[in-house]
Design a protein around this motif. Sequence first.
Motif, PDB file in Angstrom:
ATOM      1  N   GLY A  12       0.838  -1.209   0.000  1.00 26.95           N
ATOM      2  CA  GLY A  12       0.000   0.000   0.000  1.00 26.95           C
ATOM      3  C   GLY A  12       0.866   1.249   0.000  1.00 26.95           C
ATOM      4  N   THR A  13       0.225   2.395   0.036  1.00 28.00           N
ATOM      5  CA  THR A  13       0.930   3.678  -0.051  1.00 28.00           C
ATOM      6  C   THR A  13       1.923   3.868   1.089  1.00 28.00           C
ATOM      7  OG1 THR A  13      -0.873   4.638  -1.275  1.00 28.00           O
ATOM      8  CG2 THR A  13       0.523   6.195  -0.111  1.00 28.00           C
ATOM      9  N   MET A  16       5.054   2.902  -0.190  1.00 30.36           N
ATOM     10  CA  MET A  16       5.395   3.426  -1.521  1.00 30.36           C
ATOM     11  C   MET A  16       6.112   4.774  -1.415  1.00 30.36           C
ATOM     12  SD  MET A  16       2.087   2.530  -3.844  1.00 30.36           S
ATOM     13  CE  MET A  16       1.151   1.031  -3.582  1.00 30.36           C
ATOM     14  N   PRO A  55      -0.005  -3.321  -3.863  1.00 30.75           N
ATOM     15  CA  PRO A  55      -0.992  -2.235  -3.799  1.00 30.75           C
ATOM     16  C   PRO A  55      -2.320  -2.899  -3.445  1.00 30.75           C
ATOM     17  CG  PRO A  55       0.063  -2.378  -5.981  1.00 30.75           C
ATOM     18  CD  PRO A  55       0.452  -3.607  -5.227  1.00 30.75           C
ATOM     19  N   SER A  56      -3.161  -2.272  -2.637  1.00 31.00           N
ATOM     20  CA  SER A  56      -4.322  -3.031  -2.158  1.00 31.00           C
ATOM     21  C   SER A  56      -5.369  -3.351  -3.221  1.00 31.00           C
ATOM     22  CB  SER A  56      -4.930  -2.389  -0.917  1.00 31.00           C
ATOM     23  OG  SER A  56      -5.670  -1.251  -1.224  1.00 31.00           O
ATOM     24  N   PRO A  57      -5.416  -2.655  -4.392  1.00 33.71           N
ATOM     25  CA  PRO A  57      -6.324  -3.157  -5.433  1.00 33.71           C
ATOM     26  C   PRO A  57      -5.927  -4.549  -5.952  1.00 33.71           C
ATOM     27  CG  PRO A  57      -5.844  -0.848  -5.812  1.00 33.71           C
ATOM     28  CD  PRO A  57      -4.906  -1.311  -4.733  1.00 33.71           C
ATOM     29  N   GLY A  88      -2.651  -1.296   2.068  1.00 33.90           N
ATOM     30  CA  GLY A  88      -3.132  -0.199   1.222  1.00 33.90           C
ATOM     31  C   GLY A  88      -4.549   0.185   1.629  1.00 33.90           C
ATOM     32  N   THR A  89      -4.880   1.442   1.429  1.00 31.19           N
ATOM     33  CA  THR A  89      -6.170   1.916   1.958  1.00 31.19           C
ATOM     34  C   THR A  89      -7.362   1.582   1.060  1.00 31.19           C
ATOM     35  OG1 THR A  89      -5.836   4.070   0.926  1.00 31.19           O
ATOM     36  CG2 THR A  89      -5.116   3.829   3.217  1.00 31.19           C
ATOM     37  N   ASP A  90      -7.101   1.331  -0.245  1.00 30.48           N
ATOM     38  CA  ASP A  90      -8.232   1.147  -1.166  1.00 30.48           C
ATOM     39  C   ASP A  90      -9.134  -0.025  -0.749  1.00 30.48           C
ATOM     40  OD1 ASP A  90      -7.422   3.302  -2.685  1.00 30.48           O
ATOM     41  OD2 ASP A  90      -6.425   2.115  -4.216  1.00 30.48           O
ATOM     42  N   ALA A 114      -1.578   4.379   4.999  1.00 31.18           N
ATOM     43  CA  ALA A 114      -1.267   5.807   4.836  1.00 31.18           C
ATOM     44  C   ALA A 114      -1.932   6.330   3.574  1.00 31.18           C
ATOM     45  CB  ALA A 114       0.243   6.009   4.733  1.00 31.18           C
ATOM     46  N   MET A 115      -2.247   7.604   3.587  1.00 30.74           N
ATOM     47  CA  MET A 115      -2.787   8.254   2.393  1.00 30.74           C
ATOM     48  C   MET A 115      -1.674   8.956   1.622  1.00 30.74           C
ATOM     49  SD  MET A 115      -5.867   7.426   2.189  1.00 30.74           S
ATOM     50  CE  MET A 115      -6.695   8.561   1.076  1.00 30.74           C
ATOM     51  N   LYS A 162     -13.754   3.752   3.677  1.00 30.73           N
ATOM     52  CA  LYS A 162     -12.921   4.825   3.107  1.00 30.73           C
ATOM     53  C   LYS A 162     -13.857   5.845   2.474  1.00 30.73           C
ATOM     54  CE  LYS A 162      -8.949   5.698   0.106  1.00 30.73           C
ATOM     55  NZ  LYS A 162      -7.865   5.153  -0.713  1.00 30.73           N
TER      56      LYS A 162
HETATM   57  N1  LIG Z   1      -3.468   5.042   0.194  1.00 29.40           N
HETATM   58  C1  LIG Z   1      -3.322   3.852  -0.357  1.00 29.40           C
HETATM   59  O1  LIG Z   1      -2.762   2.949   0.235  1.00 29.40           O
HETATM   60  C2  LIG Z   1      -3.914   3.672  -1.738  1.00 29.40           C
HETATM   61  C3  LIG Z   1      -3.218   2.658  -2.615  1.00 29.40           C
HETATM   62  N2  LIG Z   1      -3.749   2.754  -3.952  1.00 29.40           N
HETATM   63  C4  LIG Z   1      -3.452   1.232  -2.105  1.00 29.40           C
HETATM   64  O2  LIG Z   1      -4.520   0.936  -1.673  1.00 29.40           O
HETATM   65  O3  LIG Z   1      -2.567   0.440  -2.181  1.00 29.40           O
END
Ligand SMILES: NC(=O)C[C@H](N)C(=O)O
Length: 324
Positions: A12-13, A16, A55-57, A88-90, A114-115, A162
């Motif tokens: 996730g972010t 990243m 990445p969470s998607p 990841g937040t997604d 994290a965002m 979210k």
């Molecule tokens: N803020 C994030 O983590 C978003 C990122 N696209 C994820 O979900 O991996």
Amino acid sequence: MLKKILVLNTGGTIAMSVDASDDGVKPLDDQAVNKILPFLERYADVTMKNVLNLPSPHITPAIMNQLRQHIEVELSLASYDGVVITHGTDTLEETAYFLDLTLSLSVPIVVTGAMRSSNELGADGPVNLISSVRTAADPDSRNKGVLVVFNDEIHAACHVTKTHTSNVATFQSPQYGPIGTIAKKNVQYHHAPLDREHYAITHADANVPLIKAVAGMEPAWLQFLLEQSIDGLVIEAFGLGNLPPSIIPTLKQLLDKGIPIVLVSRCYNGQVQDVYDYEGGGHQLKKMGIVFSNGLNGQKARLKLIVALQQTRDFAQLQDLFEK
Ligand SMILES: NC(=O)C[C@H](N)C(=O)O
């Protein structure tokens, strides 16, 4: 003595960085979260492990199930006072809710992320991780189910969602609010989460699509579902739980094939109820055998159906489970 906390990183972010060459946010440095470790040592005796870097998607229910198994194995091999998962937040709310449904543990399990990426000004990953470790180390966090800690707030996994594409205060529990706050010196709970549910599962591979009702829906959009081998279907209906009459014949065909259909609302407050008795109205949908959910959003109802299908495919029993 410092509490023993296990931190499992999944990507996730928070993991990243912004690539200066093209301004894209990517997993450039697989140690991005590990660099926060020295800041955690003041709060707990932390063991950090990189489990995934996705990445969470890219996360699927099968991966969520592997994560559940991973946590169970880690806790059987060593004793920890709490577990923190960075994600990841997604799809964070989905993994958190999946773990809430399928893990039966008294130790705190906290999910965070994290965002803003790790090298962005005002990166929120370090503080979210510190808050999560503090929450996981707090004895009041035991037996509360899976918690989501973000932006100084503690949310129950079953209610959190979210709500904003970029704001650091994105995680909210619209119907109920946070259950606790991270204060400067302690963790404060305001109320306890509602009763918890547990599903003992082995796998998470049921094929359950989620579709959203829109005005003027064409029946052809759903026809393809009849040709697929799906195990269940979740529909985000209008308001109190109503659908366009155009899709009712297809839904009847799916029900006749024994495919359970779970109804949630497109509204993010309230729950579906069998009130309206016009064509496509909730009163008629309930009589057809459609299962009404209890205020979960579509993505969480889908995960609940995926795990509940391991217990039963019976519409009435599923209705009982979705009333909880
Ligand atoms: N803020 C994030 O983590 C978003 C990122 N696209 C994820 O979900 O991996």
